[in-house]
Design an enzyme around this catalytic site. Structure first.
Site, PDB file in Angstrom:
ATOM      1  N   ASP A 293      -2.743   4.396   3.451  1.00  0.00           N
ATOM      2  CA  ASP A 293      -3.895   4.325   2.560  1.00  0.00           C
ATOM      3  C   ASP A 293      -4.951   3.319   2.983  1.00  0.00           C
ATOM      4  O   ASP A 293      -6.114   3.432   2.566  1.00  0.00           O
ATOM      5  CB  ASP A 293      -3.435   4.049   1.126  1.00  0.00           C
ATOM      6  CG  ASP A 293      -2.956   5.307   0.432  1.00  0.00           C
ATOM      7  OD1 ASP A 293      -3.313   6.405   0.902  1.00  0.00           O
ATOM      8  OD2 ASP A 293      -2.229   5.208  -0.560  1.00  0.00           O
TER       9      ASP A 293
ATOM     10  N   SER B 282       0.841  -1.193   0.000  1.00  0.00           N
ATOM     11  CA  SER B 282       0.000   0.000   0.000  1.00  0.00           C
ATOM     12  C   SER B 282       0.875   1.242   0.000  1.00  0.00           C
ATOM     13  O   SER B 282       2.084   1.172   0.248  1.00  0.00           O
ATOM     14  CB  SER B 282      -0.914   0.012   1.229  1.00  0.00           C
ATOM     15  OG  SER B 282      -0.225   0.484   2.372  1.00  0.00           O
ATOM     16  N   ASP B 283       0.273   2.396  -0.254  1.00  0.00           N
ATOM     17  CA  ASP B 283       0.979   3.652  -0.061  1.00  0.00           C
ATOM     18  C   ASP B 283       0.686   4.143   1.357  1.00  0.00           C
ATOM     19  O   ASP B 283      -0.081   3.544   2.113  1.00  0.00           O
ATOM     20  CB  ASP B 283       0.555   4.674  -1.116  1.00  0.00           C
ATOM     21  CG  ASP B 283       1.655   5.699  -1.425  1.00  0.00           C
ATOM     22  OD1 ASP B 283       2.530   5.898  -0.558  1.00  0.00           O
ATOM     23  OD2 ASP B 283       1.622   6.297  -2.505  1.00  0.00           O
ATOM     24  N   TRP B 284       1.286   5.263   1.704  1.00  0.00           N
ATOM     25  CA  TRP B 284       1.311   5.802   3.065  1.00  0.00           C
ATOM     26  C   TRP B 284      -0.096   5.953   3.671  1.00  0.00           C
ATOM     27  O   TRP B 284      -0.897   6.744   3.194  1.00  0.00           O
ATOM     28  CB  TRP B 284       2.026   7.150   3.036  1.00  0.00           C
ATOM     29  CG  TRP B 284       2.363   7.749   4.359  1.00  0.00           C
ATOM     30  CD1 TRP B 284       1.586   8.580   5.097  1.00  0.00           C
ATOM     31  CD2 TRP B 284       3.581   7.584   5.088  1.00  0.00           C
ATOM     32  NE1 TRP B 284       2.235   8.947   6.247  1.00  0.00           N
ATOM     33  CE2 TRP B 284       3.470   8.362   6.264  1.00  0.00           C
ATOM     34  CE3 TRP B 284       4.757   6.869   4.862  1.00  0.00           C
ATOM     35  CZ2 TRP B 284       4.484   8.437   7.212  1.00  0.00           C
ATOM     36  CZ3 TRP B 284       5.766   6.946   5.798  1.00  0.00           C
ATOM     37  CH2 TRP B 284       5.634   7.719   6.959  1.00  0.00           C
TER      38      TRP B 284
END
Length: 759
Positions: free
Chosen positions: A318, A314-316
């Site tokens: 998210d 995942s991104d930060w």
């Protein structure tokens, strides 16, 4: 008998022996795919559910450092207590990021050594940590590393060797920091000039971006990502991130499947085929569905169709945002359920320890299957083995004598020189005479942070205290070549406010030419959102005021996206597009201004003339219809592929091997290119195709092939392209790629020929 504890004790002892006996060996990954699969099976058989959900957790370095998140103690140091809580008690498998600003290579080595010692000697499984970092244009979070031009500038070289070499050097210096995982390259297609991450892309064209992206993956990973000089690459951001309706970061996108497959997916497909080991998920939502919850995208498209086998991270924050921002989950726990079941293998949490606890509960409650957990953990362990982390979590620091070297600086300089694009040159005012008296002014004339942009020593790249020592600004580079007495300096304006324009006007009258360096200050992601694409008014006023003195104006654009300059461009004699050229950008721009280098960059984007006229080069015929029903609506400031030189090139003798071919065949297209000027130079030979009639409204033209060549004055070279049926394909009404029978016009420079494709 406690079989887990027995296994853990034995495994820990064995790993400890390997750690201390081989940590400084020079071997690369010693295992083939079958052996890695067997080793992963062996490790997983002894892992508990706690071990597995820990492997799926990625925390920021803030969680293991002294101080509070976003406010760590200085100087930075790890916390023994937090390390044990994170790695030993919670079995966390991955750490990422930097604590506010770049560290020295020595400090990074100290950090990674300590993390791996705890993970491999105290963590019950003894599984090493995989550390990830935003290596964006070099190892930008390591002080003294080589900062290359940003991706949009690399695209402007139109030469994939620079994408490969920049990634190769970035990998070397990232591994020299003992970090094995780079969150790069950005493969999002850059087709919206408003988007604040445009400069992190390879521009608007699919074919150009595919070539650059694949080269960058190969540069990062080499033939063996587990070796001492390579890292795992990360494809960012799957999928549809770069086309938000608003043009603002992390906002919704509406992308029909046909356009998704035609323009958005191909760069990722090429990177998967190049062996990319990891992928990061789009933070936004597409067609109303947050991508982190979209199983059709993360499993059906990424896994089943593209065949990607690596880690999906995942991104930060998210997954948390599925509850707090996207409002598709009532609780954080439900958000985790949605994301993991959709196909996310590792959560970039990154600032709490609730994720592994809640994920464990979800498995125990039957809401996430054990098979799904095992699938994710298998992918994570496989990448760790491919990076050789079990045997060699880091290599001997003595192996990295090229770190920050002149050799690498020369590589960065070469890329910057070939990126800088000459957009306008009235009456051949450039190159400047070295006897000239030059006024240098503008907010980016004396700023190294401006040349580097975001992701440079800090997240936003705005703190000059971390600038690389000894790297010159544009002003300093010009003075080093011409002497301080020949180059005067007045700041003129900041990015958006007047400082001393009157002083700059006075100075202009005492000089032969004014080099006005304008553009943007560094930014990335959400802080870079815009409400206005015009170059800020203060800077436009500066250019206009100096032009009114009669002193010729050379405008240098240092910016990450095209800021509108249509009102002031007519008042300039020359315009140079610098993009974000990196630490060597000052040297590159100075050498081009003075003729010590010949510009050869070409725009990888369409540079718009007006804020509401954002049309890409591969537009449809209807996009050309103007308010008077003529066909002049497509009228950018400068078109995609444009770029001038200090020499001239002539195209002739365009030849088609076979004007007709079918699905089993191919044809070649050749053209002679002659340097008709007085200087050696490089030219990008661009082949475009126009589908004259198609079942889907065709683009006016599409780039299908390109090659950059070097020609001495008077020299002629023949450039030959091979066209396959797939080179003329598009995504049809059934969302499948097709090459339809019919006529195609092929264009190279001013020349054009027609071919016929038959079934």
């Amino acid at each position: 008998m406690n079989t887990h504890r027995t296994f853990s004790t034995i495994l820990t002892c064995l790993i400890a022996m390997l750690f201390f006996n081989t940590a400084y060996s020079q071997q690369s990954s010693p295992y083939d795919e079958e052996e890695i699969a067997e080793k992963v099976d062996s490790v997983m058989q002894k892992m508990t559910l706690t071990d597995k959900v820990g492997e799926m957790t990625q925390l920021s370095i803030d969680m293991i450092s002294e101080g509070q998140p976003y406010n760590l103690d200085e100087p930075h140091q790890l916390s023994d207590e937090k390390l044990k809580e994170v790695l030993v008690e919670n079995r966390v498998g991955s750490i990422l990021n930097v604590g506010g600003h770049a560290y020295t290579a020595e400090h990074w080595r100290e950090i990674i050594r300590k993390i791996q010692e705890v993970a491999m000697n105290e963590k019950p499984t003894g599984i090493p940590v995989i550390y990830g970092i935003d290596t964006i244009h070099g190892a930008n979070y390591t002080l003294g590393s080589t900062l290359f031009p940003q991706q949009i500038a690399i695209a402007a070289t139109w030469d994939p060797q620079f994408a490969y070499r920049g990634a190769e050097v970035g990998a070397y210096e990232t591994r020299a920091s003992y970090i094995p995982w780079a969150f790069s390259p950005v493969l999002d297609i850059g087709r919206d000039a408003r988007w604040p991450r445009l400069w992190e892309t390879f521009g608007e064209d699919v074919h150009l971006a595919k070539q650059m992206g694949a080269a960058m993956v190969e540069g990062y990973q080499g033939e063996d990502a587990g070796g001492p000089y390579h890292v795992a690459a990360t494809m960012k951001h799957f999928l549809g991130y770069s086309l938000p309706i608003t043009g603002k970061d992390r906002t919704q996108a509406w992308i029909p499947e046909r356009q998704l497959r035609e323009y958005v997916l191909p760069t990722f497909k090429a990177a998967v085929e190049s062996g990319a080991l990891t992928v990061m998920i789009n933070s936004g939502e597409m067609n109303g569905i947050p991508v982190h919850t979209n199983k059709d995208i993360l499993t059906g498209l990424l896994r089943d169709e593209l065949g990607f086998e690596g880690i999906a991270v995942s991104d930060w924050e998210d997954i948390i945002y599925l509850q707090s921002r996207h409002k598709v989950a009532k609780t954080y726990k439900e958000a985790i359920e949605l994301a993991v079941n959709a196909g996310v293998d590792m959560s970039m949490v990154p600032l709490d320890l609730q994720f592994p606890k809640l994920l464990k509960e979800l498995v125990e409650e039957g809401r996430v299957s054990m098979d799904r957990i095992d699938e994710a953990v298998r992918r994570i362990l496989t990448v760790k083995f491919k990076l050789n982390l079990f045997d060699t979590p880091y290599y001997d620091e003595g192996m990295y004598d090229k770190f920050g070297s002149e050799e690498f600086a020369k590589d960065s300089y070469d890329a910057a020189v070939e990126a800088v694009t000459l957009l306008k040159n009235n009456n051949d005012i450039l190159p400047l005479s070295k006897d000239s008296r030059i006024l240098v002014t503008g907010p980016n004339a004396h700023s190294l942070t401006a040349l580097n942009g975001g992701w440079s020593r800090t997240w936003q790249g705005t703190d000059p205290q971390y600038d690389t020592e000894g790297k010159p600004t544009v002003l300093e580079a010009l003075r080093s070549r011409m002497g301080e007495s020949s180059v005067s300096y007045v700041e003129g304006t900041s990015i958006d406010s007047v400082i001393n324009i009157d002083e700059a006007v006075t100075a202009a009258g005492n000089n032969d030419v004014a080099v006005v360096v304008v553009g943007e200050s560094p930014y990335t992601e959400k802080p870079g959102d815009l409400t206005d694409l015009w170059l800020p008014e203060a800077q436009r006023n500066l250019v206009e005021a100096i032009a009114e003195t009669g002193t010729p104006v050379i405008m240098v654009l240092v910016e990450g996206r095209p800021r509108i300059v249509s009102d002031i461009e007519p008042k300039t004699e020359a315009v140079l597009m610098g993009y974000l050229p990196g630490d060597e950008g000052g040297n590159a721009i100075a050498d081009i201004l003075l003729g010590d280098a010949n510009p050869s960059g070409k725009l990888p984007i369409t540079y718009p003339r007006y804020p509401n006229d954002l049309v890409t080069y591969d537009h449809n015929y209807t996009d050309q219809i103007d308010p008077f029903f003529g066909t002049n609506a497509f009228n950018p400031q400068w078109e995609f592929g444009h770029g001038l030189s200090y020499t001239t090139f002539e195209y002739s003798n365009m030849q088609i091997e076979s004007s007709e071919f079918d699905a089993a065949g191919q044809t070649t297209v050749s053209v002679d290119v002659t340097n008709t000027g007085e200087h050696s130079g490089k030219e990008v030979v661009q082949l475009y195709a126009s589908d004259l009639v198609a079942s889907i409204t065709p683009a006016v033209k599409r780039l299908r092939k390109f090659e950059k060549i070097q020609l001495d004055a008077g020299e002629t070279k023949t450039v030959t392209f091979t066209l396959m049926p797939e080179d003329l394909a598009f995504v049809g009404r059934d969302n499948e790629w097709i090459t339809e029978a019919g006529e195609f016009a092929l264009h190279i420079g001013p020349l054009s020929e027609t071919i016929v494709y038959k079934y």
